[in-house]
Design an enzyme around this catalytic site. Sequence first.
Site, PDB file in Angstrom:
ATOM      1  CG  ASP A 278     -22.633  21.067  78.516  1.00 29.33           C
ATOM      2  OD1 ASP A 278     -23.141  20.852  77.167  1.00 29.33           O
ATOM      3  OD2 ASP A 278     -21.581  22.075  78.579  1.00 29.33           O
TER       4      ASP A 278
ATOM      5  CB  CYS B 128     -21.842  18.276  83.104  1.00 21.73           C
ATOM      6  SG  CYS B 128     -21.907  20.260  83.591  1.00 21.73           S
TER       7      CYS B 128
ATOM      8  CG  HIS C 243     -18.268  18.167  79.925  1.00 17.87           C
ATOM      9  ND1 HIS C 243     -18.324  19.166  78.870  1.00 17.87           N
ATOM     10  CD2 HIS C 243     -19.310  18.560  80.916  1.00 17.87           C
ATOM     11  CE1 HIS C 243     -18.978  20.325  79.519  1.00 17.87           C
ATOM     12  NE2 HIS C 243     -19.672  19.773  80.684  1.00 17.87           N
TER      13      HIS C 243
ATOM     14  CB  CYS D  22     -16.789  21.649  82.175  1.00 13.02           C
ATOM     15  SG  CYS D  22     -18.286  21.637  83.455  1.00 13.02           S
TER      16      CYS D  22
ATOM     17  NE  ARG E 241     -21.702  21.818  75.125  1.00 16.83           N
ATOM     18  CZ  ARG E 241     -20.541  22.595  75.360  1.00 16.83           C
ATOM     19  NH1 ARG E 241     -19.878  23.098  74.578  1.00 16.83           N
ATOM     20  NH2 ARG E 241     -19.913  22.898  76.779  1.00 16.83           N
TER      21      ARG E 241
HETATM   22 CO    CO Z   1     -20.125  21.116  82.234  1.00 18.09          CO
END
Ligand code: CO
Length: 222
Positions: free
Chosen positions: A44, A42, A98, A101, A46
């Site tokens: 993302d 992803c 994750h 998400c 993080r």
């Molecule tokens: Co995500």
Amino acid sequence: MATYEQIFENNRKWVADMKAKDTDFFEKLAREQTPDYLYIGCSDSRVPANEIMGLEPGDVFVHRNVANLVNNTDLNVMSVINFAVKHLDVKHIIVCGHYNCGGVKAAMTPKDMGLLNPWLRTIRDVYRLHEDELDSITDEQKRYSRLVELNVIEQATNVIKIAGVQKNYQKQGYPIVHGWVFDLHSGILIDLNIDFKNILKRIQKIYDLTGIASKHNEDGDD
Ligand code: CO
């Protein structure tokens, strides 16, 4: 949060640190890449691929998008996978989702998301495929986490449907496709232990793209 200028200071420090560890580091890096792993995760912020796997530059070929989707009409992800398989000859392909998400959360929200609709539609289809299991989970957070896992499994299955992946596996016994989930609360990577061989066997009833089935038919075998 680092300022824009600090990023370049960080970079100089990183160069110095890498050279301190290995004086030839950048000479070696510039030569070529021979990563064993393709990571599809992803976008993302993080979930940084190299850091969570403890891998150095050159170790992993990376593709990231919202909610780690493998759409067969997405020229970007398909190009990445085909390049990784045909030219880099990667041994493992990892789809890593994750928990928490945002993309999966948005897909669980029955609402018009405009331009995001066609992207989220893939995750909504995952929900539809596993509707009975998901609807039986009464706790919403748990249902959300399970959809994250099921999305990883379905996207890994999409990787296994790709002709180049099937052909390479048949020839050399790899790449093996894996499904992982990253837990933001603990930092732990969880291997969903998907049964690659079994999924491959099951889907090849419809998605056998190795040419074996058609060759058998032409030859009048079974
Ligand atoms: Co995500």
